[in-house]
Design an enzyme around this catalytic site. Structure first.
Site, PDB file in Angstrom:
ATOM      1  CB  CYS A   3      -0.983  -0.034   1.176  1.00 43.50           C
ATOM      2  SG  CYS A   3      -0.236  -0.036   2.810  1.00 43.50           S
ATOM      3  CG  ASN A   6       4.339  -1.828   5.177  1.00 48.98           C
ATOM      4  OD1 ASN A   6       5.466  -2.151   5.559  1.00 48.98           O
ATOM      5  ND2 ASN A   6       3.369  -2.711   5.074  1.00 48.98           N
ATOM      6  CB  CYS A   8      -3.782   1.389   7.093  1.00 43.95           C
ATOM      7  SG  CYS A   8      -3.789   2.707   8.323  1.00 43.95           S
ATOM      8  NE  ARG A   9      -4.590   1.425   1.803  1.00 43.79           N
ATOM      9  CZ  ARG A   9      -4.397   2.205   0.757  1.00 43.79           C
ATOM     10  NH1 ARG A   9      -5.257   2.201  -0.228  1.00 43.79           N
ATOM     11  NH2 ARG A   9      -3.339   3.005   0.703  1.00 43.79           N
ATOM     12  CB  SER A  10       0.276  -3.500   2.709  1.00 42.46           C
ATOM     13  OG  SER A  10       1.081  -2.586   3.399  1.00 42.46           O
ATOM     14  CG  ASP A 119      -5.516   5.551   2.958  1.00 40.40           C
ATOM     15  OD1 ASP A 119      -5.572   5.065   4.106  1.00 40.40           O
ATOM     16  OD2 ASP A 119      -4.628   6.335   2.595  1.00 40.40           O
TER      17      ASP A 119
END
Ligand code: 4NP
Length: 151
Positions: A3, A6, A8-10, A119
């Protein structure tokens, strides 16, 4: 799993897939990175750590790192969370082989739709749970596609 930050999402995508391949004893190495360097060395966002915990996953030990060109050599599959991440990764690709490793993660669960994992950074609990649901579904599909890679 890649993301922007690095944090939150990934890291969540990483934590979900890591546990799923571990539970099936698969010989698969999972990691995550951000295209930006803002959060290198940091733990994931505490709201994402809490979301993961709520669903039985732990991502507390992960630390932010920036995507590097050698990741194209280390990994067979590189999943971008959104189109901006995808474009930033593809800018670093050296050849067609690198390009072919990269995909939008939600194309696993929603083929050819080119959907993005939103996001959640400026969102609330609802946005974090939405990210969990999207990534849980996508990592289930990925796990099914690699379940033959046994230790
Ligand atoms: P991520 O979310 O890309 O899912 O880790 C973000 C985290 C931090 C920032 C942007 C996105 N930031 O601008 O600091």
């Amino acid at each position: 799993m890649v993301c922007l930050g690095n944090i939150c999402r990934s890291p969540l995508a990483d934590g979900l897939l890591r546990k799923k391949v571990k539970d099936l004893n698969l010989d698969v190495y999972v990691d995550s990175a951000g295209t930006a360097n803002y959060h290198v060395g940091e733990a994931p966002d505490h709201r994402m750590c809490q979301t993961a915990k709520k669903f039985g996953y732990s991502i507390d030990e992960l630390r932010g790192r920036q995507f590097v060109v050698s990741d194209f050599d280390t990994f067979d599959l590189i999943y971008a969370m959104d189109k901006s991440n995808l474009s930033n990764i593809l800018k670093l690709a050296r050849n067609q082989e690198d390009v072919q490793k990269v995909a939008l993660i939600l194309n696993e669960s929603h083929p050819e739709k080119n959907l993005e994992v939103p996001d959640p950074y400026y969102g609330g609990e609802k946005e974090f749970i939405e990210v969990y649901n999207l990534l849980n579904e996508a990592t289930d599909v990925i796990t099914a596609s690699i379940k033959h890679i046994k230790k």
